[in-house]
Design a protein around this motif. Structure first.
Motif, PDB file in Angstrom:
ATOM      1  N   TYR A   1       0.804  -1.219   0.000  1.00 37.86           N
ATOM      2  CA  TYR A   1       0.000   0.000   0.000  1.00 37.86           C
ATOM      3  C   TYR A   1       0.844   1.279   0.000  1.00 37.86           C
ATOM      4  N   VAL A   2       2.161   1.149  -0.114  1.00 32.23           N
ATOM      5  CA  VAL A   2       3.027   2.328  -0.088  1.00 32.23           C
ATOM      6  C   VAL A   2       2.922   3.070  -1.421  1.00 32.23           C
ATOM      7  N   GLU A   3       2.680   4.382  -1.349  1.00 34.84           N
ATOM      8  CA  GLU A   3       2.536   5.211  -2.540  1.00 34.84           C
ATOM      9  C   GLU A   3       3.219   6.559  -2.326  1.00 34.84           C
ATOM     10  N   PRO A   4       3.655   7.212  -3.409  1.00 38.01           N
ATOM     11  CA  PRO A   4       4.252   8.549  -3.279  1.00 38.01           C
ATOM     12  C   PRO A   4       3.275   9.537  -2.644  1.00 38.01           C
TER      13      PRO A   4
ATOM     14  N   PHE B   1       3.111   5.904   6.759  1.00 33.06           N
ATOM     15  CA  PHE B   1       1.707   5.820   7.171  1.00 33.06           C
ATOM     16  C   PHE B   1       0.811   5.849   5.933  1.00 33.06           C
ATOM     17  N   THR B   2       0.256   4.683   5.620  1.00 30.24           N
ATOM     18  CA  THR B   2      -0.629   4.550   4.473  1.00 30.24           C
ATOM     19  C   THR B   2      -2.062   4.896   4.880  1.00 30.24           C
ATOM     20  N   GLU B   3      -2.999   4.734   3.926  1.00 31.27           N
ATOM     21  CA  GLU B   3      -4.410   5.011   4.217  1.00 31.27           C
ATOM     22  C   GLU B   3      -5.117   3.814   4.839  1.00 31.27           C
ATOM     23  N   HIS B   4      -4.390   2.738   5.123  1.00 30.15           N
ATOM     24  CA  HIS B   4      -4.988   1.529   5.653  1.00 30.15           C
ATOM     25  C   HIS B   4      -4.609   1.341   7.123  1.00 30.15           C
ATOM     26  N   VAL B   5      -5.475   0.666   7.857  1.00 30.53           N
ATOM     27  CA  VAL B   5      -5.252   0.325   9.278  1.00 30.53           C
ATOM     28  C   VAL B   5      -4.860   1.586  10.051  1.00 30.53           C
ATOM     29  N   SER B   6      -5.671   2.610   9.945  1.00 29.93           N
ATOM     30  CA  SER B   6      -5.359   3.889  10.604  1.00 29.93           C
ATOM     31  C   SER B   6      -5.272   3.761  12.114  1.00 29.93           C
ATOM     32  N   ALA B   7      -5.987   2.795  12.691  1.00 23.15           N
ATOM     33  CA  ALA B   7      -5.956   2.623  14.144  1.00 23.15           C
ATOM     34  C   ALA B   7      -4.571   2.259  14.642  1.00 23.15           C
TER      35      ALA B   7
END
Length: 313
Positions: free
Chosen positions: A208-211, A286-292
């Motif tokens: 899920y890593v993105e620029p 910090f991706t948009e997934h698993v924000s908790a």
């Protein structure tokens, strides 16, 4: 961190049982195991791809300084590891042979231009020939081209810094003879105009890593501090996925799962420019997934930053 959370739960459970708020039956006896499984499966394992963490390394481009002309070194004004600006003189080569070549070509060019002018005037009379004019014009053009090359060689007797940076491992001295051979660099120049920070992320965590995603980095060079940044790019190749032109047939080799490298840029550009090449640390993306899980990752990264005061590895 999972041990801390589990201990917090045990303390709360002990208080609840102590004050008879909940009965100490079989369910509450095995509840710590259930909580541990929930934390592992629901939070800490997903955290690895929702907020991946990996080692960080600061690298800088190194330029092998090879002179464009050969000759004897007459001056080395630079000092090792001293800041330099683009265009500063690194060393000078004896210009005498190249200056004499320029002077000789200038003299020949002057004579050829004079003869060309004479033949051009003579062409206006019956005794003149167009061939003579064309021949001397070609000679003038040829000498002018040679003079450009000679002036270029003369200019290259002064070797200058290709960018902002510094020279390291300086062994060149006055009197040494240098050659314009690619395999014989005379010094190493470290380019400080661009700071490259790479973070190794395991392949299973890089999905899920993105620029543009936020990053936090802590360096052993600055223990106790955490610096923010952004993901610049994800390198699209590692050594195991690279093929090279060869005259041999394909041979099998052990397949290794190497981590991917993510290039990041710090928000504090001044601090990034001060980082020595080879500085190491840890980074979290910090991706948009698993924000908790982001809060937990931030806490873990700050624990690493504090332990950097005493942990040299």
């Amino acid at each position: 961190m999972i041990v801390v959370l589990l201990n917090v739960y045990l303390v709360i459970l002990f208080c609840l049982v102590k004050f008879r708020i909940v009965p100490f039956n079989l369910f509450w006896k095995v509840s710590p195991i259930l909580v541990l499984l929930i934390l592992l499966v629901g939070l800490f394992i997903p955290m690895n791809w929702g907020a991946p963490q990996g080692p960080a390394l600061v690298v800088r481009n190194s330029v092998a300084i090879v002179p464009s002309v050969a000759g004897e070194v007459v001056e080395v004004p630079v000092k090792a590891n001293s800041p330099l600006r683009v265009g500063d003189v690194l060393f000078r080569i004896d210009p005498a042979p190249y200056q004499s070549q320029v002077n000789a070509l200038q003299a020949q060019l002057k004579l050829s231009q004079l003869r060309l002018a004479e033949k051009t005037r003579l062409q206006t009379t019956p005794a003149g020939r167009a061939f003579d004019v064309e021949q001397y014009q070609a000679e003038v053009d040829q000498l002018e081209a040679q003079l450009v090359g000679a002036n270029w060689n003369l200019e290259k007797t002064i070797v200058r810094a290709p960018a902002d940076g510094y020279v390291t491992n300086l062994a060149l001295r006055t009197g040494a003879r240098v050659a314009n051979l690619p395999l014989s660099p005379v010094m190493a120049f470290i380019d400080t105009s661009e700071t490259i920070i790479g973070v190794e992320v395991p392949q299973i965590d890089a999905r899920y890593v993105e620029p543009g995603q936020p990053v936090e980095v802590t360096f052993k060079y600055e223990p106790g501090k955490v610096y923010g940044g952004k993901v610049e790019s994800i390198l699209q190749a590692v050594a195991t996925g690279q093929t090279q032109t060869s005259g041999t047939a394909v041979s099998s080799k052990t397949i290794e799962t190497l981590p991917f490298v993510v290039r990041v840029k710090l928000d504090d550009a001044e601090f990034a420019n001060r980082l020595p090449a080879g500085s190491t640390g840890d980074a979290a993306i910090f991706t948009e997934h698993v924000s908790a899980a982001h809060v937990i990752r931030k806490v873990l990264l700050r624990q690493i930053a504090i332990t950097n005061y005493i942990n040299p590895f």
